[in-house]
Motif scaffolding. Structure first.
Motif, mmCIF file in Angstrom:
data_model
loop_
_atom_site.group_PDB
_atom_site.id
_atom_site.type_symbol
_atom_site.label_atom_id
_atom_site.label_comp_id
_atom_site.label_asym_id
_atom_site.label_seq_id
_atom_site.Cartn_x
_atom_site.Cartn_y
_atom_site.Cartn_z
ATOM 1 N N SER A 16 11.366 19.554 4.551
ATOM 2 C CA SER A 16 11.460 21.042 5.564
ATOM 3 C C SER A 16 11.054 20.179 6.939
ATOM 4 O O SER A 16 10.129 19.623 7.220
ATOM 5 C CB SER A 16 10.685 21.899 5.399
ATOM 6 O OG SER A 16 10.970 23.057 6.215
ATOM 7 N N PHE A 17 12.342 20.309 7.900
ATOM 8 C CA PHE A 17 12.125 20.220 9.254
ATOM 9 C C PHE A 17 12.714 21.095 10.346
ATOM 10 O O PHE A 17 13.513 21.864 9.853
ATOM 11 C CB PHE A 17 13.152 18.735 9.470
ATOM 12 C CG PHE A 17 12.718 17.629 8.353
ATOM 13 C CD1 PHE A 17 11.637 17.024 8.828
ATOM 14 C CD2 PHE A 17 13.559 17.403 7.436
ATOM 15 C CE1 PHE A 17 11.085 16.042 7.757
ATOM 16 C CE2 PHE A 17 13.259 16.596 6.694
ATOM 17 C CZ PHE A 17 12.066 15.761 6.701
ATOM 18 N N ALA A 18 11.921 21.490 11.260
ATOM 19 C CA ALA A 18 12.449 22.509 12.169
ATOM 20 C C ALA A 18 11.893 22.258 13.658
ATOM 21 O O ALA A 18 10.714 21.749 13.728
ATOM 22 C CB ALA A 18 11.861 23.687 11.809
ATOM 23 N N THR A 20 11.488 25.333 16.688
ATOM 24 C CA THR A 20 11.566 26.359 16.556
ATOM 25 C C THR A 20 10.841 27.125 17.751
ATOM 26 O O THR A 20 9.881 26.680 18.190
ATOM 27 C CB THR A 20 10.962 27.188 15.340
ATOM 28 O OG1 THR A 20 11.134 28.634 15.276
ATOM 29 C CG2 THR A 20 9.468 26.790 15.161
ATOM 30 N N LEU A 24 4.103 28.868 14.250
ATOM 31 C CA LEU A 24 3.842 28.227 13.183
ATOM 32 C C LEU A 24 2.562 28.711 12.183
ATOM 33 O O LEU A 24 1.691 28.883 13.112
ATOM 34 C CB LEU A 24 3.685 26.671 13.479
ATOM 35 C CG LEU A 24 5.012 25.900 14.301
ATOM 36 C CD1 LEU A 24 4.620 24.418 14.696
ATOM 37 C CD2 LEU A 24 6.428 26.074 13.387
ATOM 38 N N ILE A 29 3.606 26.050 5.879
ATOM 39 C CA ILE A 29 3.950 24.834 5.847
ATOM 40 C C ILE A 29 3.261 23.963 4.621
ATOM 41 O O ILE A 29 3.866 23.309 4.024
ATOM 42 C CB ILE A 29 3.467 24.125 7.140
ATOM 43 C CG1 ILE A 29 4.072 24.655 8.300
ATOM 44 C CG2 ILE A 29 3.603 22.506 7.142
ATOM 45 C CD1 ILE A 29 5.555 24.743 8.280
ATOM 46 N N LYS A 32 5.468 24.760 1.873
ATOM 47 C CA LYS A 32 6.676 23.992 1.653
ATOM 48 C C LYS A 32 6.382 22.441 1.328
ATOM 49 O O LYS A 32 7.293 21.714 0.926
ATOM 50 C CB LYS A 32 7.281 23.951 3.213
ATOM 51 C CG LYS A 32 7.910 25.252 3.456
ATOM 52 C CD LYS A 32 8.443 25.137 4.902
ATOM 53 C CE LYS A 32 9.180 26.254 5.272
ATOM 54 N NZ LYS A 32 10.186 26.987 4.620
ATOM 55 N N VAL A 91 7.070 17.550 5.658
ATOM 56 C CA VAL A 91 7.274 18.805 6.254
ATOM 57 C C VAL A 91 6.978 18.483 7.823
ATOM 58 O O VAL A 91 5.713 18.045 8.097
ATOM 59 C CB VAL A 91 6.446 20.235 5.691
ATOM 60 C CG1 VAL A 91 6.699 21.203 6.618
ATOM 61 C CG2 VAL A 91 6.540 20.318 4.282
ATOM 62 N N HIS A 93 7.369 20.556 11.520
ATOM 63 C CA HIS A 93 7.961 21.561 12.344
ATOM 64 C C HIS A 93 7.210 21.513 13.617
ATOM 65 O O HIS A 93 6.058 21.490 13.680
ATOM 66 C CB HIS A 93 7.691 23.009 11.687
ATOM 67 C CG HIS A 93 8.525 23.378 10.365
ATOM 68 N ND1 HIS A 93 8.448 24.447 10.061
ATOM 69 C CD2 HIS A 93 8.704 22.547 9.591
ATOM 70 C CE1 HIS A 93 9.249 24.588 8.771
ATOM 71 N NE2 HIS A 93 9.431 23.033 8.864
ATOM 72 N N HIS A 94 7.919 21.776 14.550
ATOM 73 C CA HIS A 94 7.334 21.742 16.191
ATOM 74 C C HIS A 94 7.968 22.969 16.658
ATOM 75 O O HIS A 94 9.187 23.309 16.879
ATOM 76 C CB HIS A 94 7.988 20.267 16.955
ATOM 77 C CG HIS A 94 6.951 20.089 17.982
ATOM 78 N ND1 HIS A 94 6.971 20.468 19.074
ATOM 79 C CD2 HIS A 94 6.242 18.809 18.020
ATOM 80 C CE1 HIS A 94 6.096 20.094 20.093
ATOM 81 N NE2 HIS A 94 5.629 19.003 19.484
ATOM 82 N N ARG A 95 7.085 23.524 17.628
ATOM 83 C CA ARG A 95 7.179 24.560 18.619
ATOM 84 C C ARG A 95 8.083 23.996 19.952
ATOM 85 O O ARG A 95 7.552 23.052 20.272
ATOM 86 C CB ARG A 95 6.237 25.284 18.931
ATOM 87 C CG ARG A 95 5.397 25.920 17.659
ATOM 88 C CD ARG A 95 5.804 27.562 17.560
ATOM 89 N NE ARG A 95 5.922 28.589 18.625
ATOM 90 C CZ ARG A 95 5.120 29.179 19.404
ATOM 91 N NH1 ARG A 95 3.801 29.248 18.677
ATOM 92 N NH2 ARG A 95 5.371 30.268 20.211
#
Length: 161
Positions: A16-18, A20, A24, A29, A32, A91, A93-95
């Motif tokens: 999972s990559f995002a 967004t 978070l 996370i 995932k 996984v 994810h970065h804001r």
């Protein structure tokens, strides 16, 4: 015409990559990264702190070149699987947008059968992301001033960003 390896990398369905604007959440996370074959899930949470090199920070603003940043994330996952083939889930994810002190800016989670490999892969992921991803942050200081910096430039400062 030449193509780079990173443009050909496709994410695995289990990863999972995002990038967004949405907040978070560690629990999301972690879920995932979870897999029945895991013996470990290592999560790294990067947060907005209240100072940089002793200068009071009131907030940060993040921007990213999303298509390239996601390709960097995909390449990181491919590298991880090359170095640590037992890894089950990656996984990242970065804001982006405006974040207050205490908010989570980045979450990286690695699910793997063994803790050592999970820790090593997680450290590799965040270090490589900070060095390679086209993500910038604007630091807003208590005195009202601000400035943009590439997160990769943080690695060269006296204090890790």
């Amino acid at each position: 015409m030449t193509t780079t390896l990173t443009s050909a990398i496709k994410p695995k369905a289990e990863d999972s990559f995002a990038i967004t604007f949405a907040p978070l959440f560690i629990e999301e996370i972690y879920a995932k990264a979870d897999d029945p074959a895991n013996g470990a899930v290592v999560v790294m949470s990067g947060m907005v702190r209240n100072n940089t090199d002793g200068q009071p920070v009131v907030s940060l603003e993040y921007q990213a070149y999303e298509p390239m940043a996601l390709r960097v994330f995909y390449q990181i996952a491919a590298d991880i699987r090359s170095f640590w083939p037992d890894v089950k889930r990656v996984v990242i994810h970065h804001r982006i947008g405006h974040l207050q002190v205490g908010e989570i800016s980045v979450l990286v989670a690695i699910g793997c059968p063994h803790r050592r490999e999970a820790f090593e892969a997680c450290q590799y992921a965040i270090d490589t992301l900070k060095h390679n991803a086209p993500i910038w942050k604007k630091e807003h200081w208590a005195d009202g001033s601000s400035s943009w910096v590439s997160i990769g430039a943080c690695e060269q400062s006296t204090e890790s960003c």
